[in-house]
Design a protein around this motif. Structure first.
Motif, PDB file in Angstrom:
ATOM      1  N   ALA A 183       0.821  -1.275   0.084  1.00 54.79           N
ATOM      2  CA  ALA A 183      -0.030  -0.020   0.022  1.00 54.79           C
ATOM      3  C   ALA A 183       0.780   1.349   0.118  1.00 54.79           C
ATOM      4  N   SER A 184       0.289   2.234  -0.803  1.00 55.04           N
ATOM      5  CA  SER A 184       1.066   3.461  -0.629  1.00 55.04           C
ATOM      6  C   SER A 184       0.053   4.732  -0.836  1.00 55.04           C
ATOM      7  N   LEU A 185       0.523   5.724  -0.625  1.00 55.71           N
ATOM      8  CA  LEU A 185      -0.246   6.991  -0.371  1.00 55.71           C
ATOM      9  C   LEU A 185      -1.192   7.313  -1.768  1.00 55.71           C
ATOM     10  N   PRO A 186      -0.075   7.233  -2.831  1.00 56.43           N
ATOM     11  CA  PRO A 186      -0.986   7.506  -3.945  1.00 56.43           C
ATOM     12  C   PRO A 186      -2.167   6.564  -4.350  1.00 56.43           C
ATOM     13  N   LEU A 187      -2.056   5.304  -4.128  1.00 59.92           N
ATOM     14  CA  LEU A 187      -2.807   4.181  -4.213  1.00 59.92           C
ATOM     15  C   LEU A 187      -4.050   4.307  -2.995  1.00 59.92           C
ATOM     16  N   LEU A 188      -3.759   4.394  -1.806  1.00 65.18           N
ATOM     17  CA  LEU A 188      -5.013   4.526  -0.975  1.00 65.18           C
ATOM     18  C   LEU A 188      -6.053   5.951  -0.829  1.00 65.18           C
ATOM     19  N   LEU A 189      -5.230   6.982  -1.279  1.00 63.62           N
ATOM     20  CA  LEU A 189      -6.007   8.181  -1.134  1.00 63.62           C
ATOM     21  C   LEU A 189      -7.347   8.257  -1.820  1.00 63.62           C
TER      22      LEU A 189
END
Length: 184
Positions: free
Chosen positions: A47-53
């Motif tokens: 998981a990464s911020l660009p995917l989760l946001l």
């Protein structure tokens, strides 16, 4: 992988399913491929911020909702306060969404001056008799009785002259600040 991070995929899947959405529906709404979302949910993709946001925005949840809270020490170890003859013992952790206290009120011949502030309060009398002055009416709350009120109404709390009163009080956050820290 960290056990906390392993929770993100299952929590993401649960949030999607709670809304009755398929992988394809959420992936399209979030602007990503179904395979990327599938790998996130199964833990095969980090998981990464660009995917989760975009996912959390579409699901209407916060990033914090995907990460379980730490399971630190659940015991409440906050200092007891003494003020104006009252003994105020915290019953909840400092960062709890609501605050609960056991308050011992000393005997008083007369009710203190009423105050008004934002908040809401629920209380239960453990022992003694509590005088609740609320919007120009005086109520005597006996042992075993409960009361709740909007603290934007003029109010004051005190024990009656015949002895102290022990009360469990639960406050909304703004009510807690006023009652335990005093007037600004």
């Amino acid at each position: 992988m960290d056990a906390t991070l392993e929770q993100i995929g299952p929590r993401l899947r649960a949030a999607r399913r709670d809304r009755g959405w398929t992988l394809e529906e959420l992936a399209t709404r979030a602007g990503m491929s179904s395979s990327t979302l599938s790998r996130l949910e199964s833990g095969k993709r980090q998981a990464s911020l660009p995917l989760l946001l975009p996912l959390t925005r579409q699901l209407g949840i916060r990033l914090d909702d995907l990460v379980p809270a730490g399971s630190g020490d659940p015991r409440v170890r906050r200092a007891i306060e003494r003020r104006d003859g009252m003994v105020i013992a915290p019953l909840t952790l400092e960062n709890s969404p609501v605050q609960a206290f056991k308050v011992t009120f000393p005997p008083r011949d007369h009710a203190p001056a009423p105050r008004v502030h934002d908040g809401y309060e629920w209380l239960f009398v453990l022992s003694g008799r509590l005088r609740l002055s609320l919007d120009d009416h005086e109520h005597i709350i006996e042992r075993g009785e409960a009361a709740e009120f909007d603290t934007r109404m003029p109010h004051s709390l005190s024990a009656t002259a015949d002895g102290s009163a022990e009360v469990v009080s639960i406050f909304s956050a703004s009510g807690e600040r006023m009652h335990t820290h005093g007037a600004p």
